[in-house]
Design a protein around this motif. Sequence first.
Motif, PDB file in Angstrom:
ATOM      1  N   GLU A   1       0.471   5.876   2.145  1.00 35.90           N
ATOM      2  CA  GLU A   1       1.667   5.320   2.778  1.00 35.90           C
ATOM      3  C   GLU A   1       2.638   4.784   1.728  1.00 35.90           C
ATOM      4  OE1 GLU A   1       2.924   2.089   6.220  1.00 35.90           O
ATOM      5  OE2 GLU A   1       0.941   1.956   5.310  1.00 35.90           O
ATOM      6  N   ALA A   2       2.129   4.124   0.713  1.00 39.52           N
ATOM      7  CA  ALA A   2       2.988   3.581  -0.349  1.00 39.52           C
ATOM      8  C   ALA A   2       3.706   4.703  -1.095  1.00 39.52           C
ATOM      9  CB  ALA A   2       2.154   2.737  -1.317  1.00 39.52           C
ATOM     10  N   ILE A   3       2.999   5.764  -1.351  1.00 39.83           N
ATOM     11  CA  ILE A   3       3.609   6.894  -2.055  1.00 39.83           C
ATOM     12  C   ILE A   3       4.674   7.549  -1.182  1.00 39.83           C
ATOM     13  CG2 ILE A   3       3.173   9.219  -2.934  1.00 39.83           C
ATOM     14  CD1 ILE A   3       0.383   8.113  -3.839  1.00 39.83           C
ATOM     15  N   ASN A   4       4.357   7.762   0.071  1.00 38.37           N
ATOM     16  CA  ASN A   4       5.278   8.474   0.959  1.00 38.37           C
ATOM     17  C   ASN A   4       6.475   7.638   1.388  1.00 38.37           C
ATOM     18  OD1 ASN A   4       3.701  10.763   0.839  1.00 38.37           O
ATOM     19  ND2 ASN A   4       2.574  10.273   2.694  1.00 38.37           N
ATOM     20  N   ARG A   5       6.280   6.387   1.708  1.00 38.60           N
ATOM     21  CA  ARG A   5       7.385   5.555   2.220  1.00 38.60           C
ATOM     22  C   ARG A   5       8.165   4.859   1.126  1.00 38.60           C
ATOM     23  NH1 ARG A   5       5.286   1.414   5.947  1.00 38.60           N
ATOM     24  NH2 ARG A   5       7.414   0.679   5.834  1.00 38.60           N
TER      25      ARG A   5
END
Length: 184
Positions: A99-103
């Motif tokens: 999630e951190a990478i994508n958002r």
Amino acid sequence: MERILLVDDEPMILKALVRLLQRTPCLCDGRLFKLEMVTFTDPVKALDYARENQISLVISDYRMPGMDGVNLLTSIKTLQPNASRIIISGYADLNALIEAINRANIYRFIAKPWNDYELTSTVGQALRHRQLMLENQLLADQRRVALGKLSGNDLMLKRLELEEPGITNVNWGPDGSVILDDEE
């Protein structure tokens, strides 16, 4: 001078990060980065600070009360898209990392307890990466001006906004005056 925003709900972690970054040079490609560090234990206050101040890099804990690191870094990405973002966490949650990478488009995830060399070299690499991105944007904008796709005024406004976030967002009153405080 590169301004680093450090956010963790544990004051001792913040002190350890500051101590490490003050005593250890952050190098990348032979460049030594001079650092100014600003710390917050409250992610909401850190976000308020990011609304008013230029930031080169944000290092945030993942799990914090009130707002997690992904939401904080996603909000800062919206405010300052050129600021590099790093998450540190003692929890190896694969879904949170994805999630951190994508958002938030984080530059790197660092596990707690961190390796001092890994952390300082990552900070240097993140700052160098940011410099290269800014140089590429400047060259692309200069090319757009040369091709007539961007005016010189627009280029100057982009540079001002980069140096002082929010400076080009003026709140005008109905009579043409500048409104300084939204609460009135």
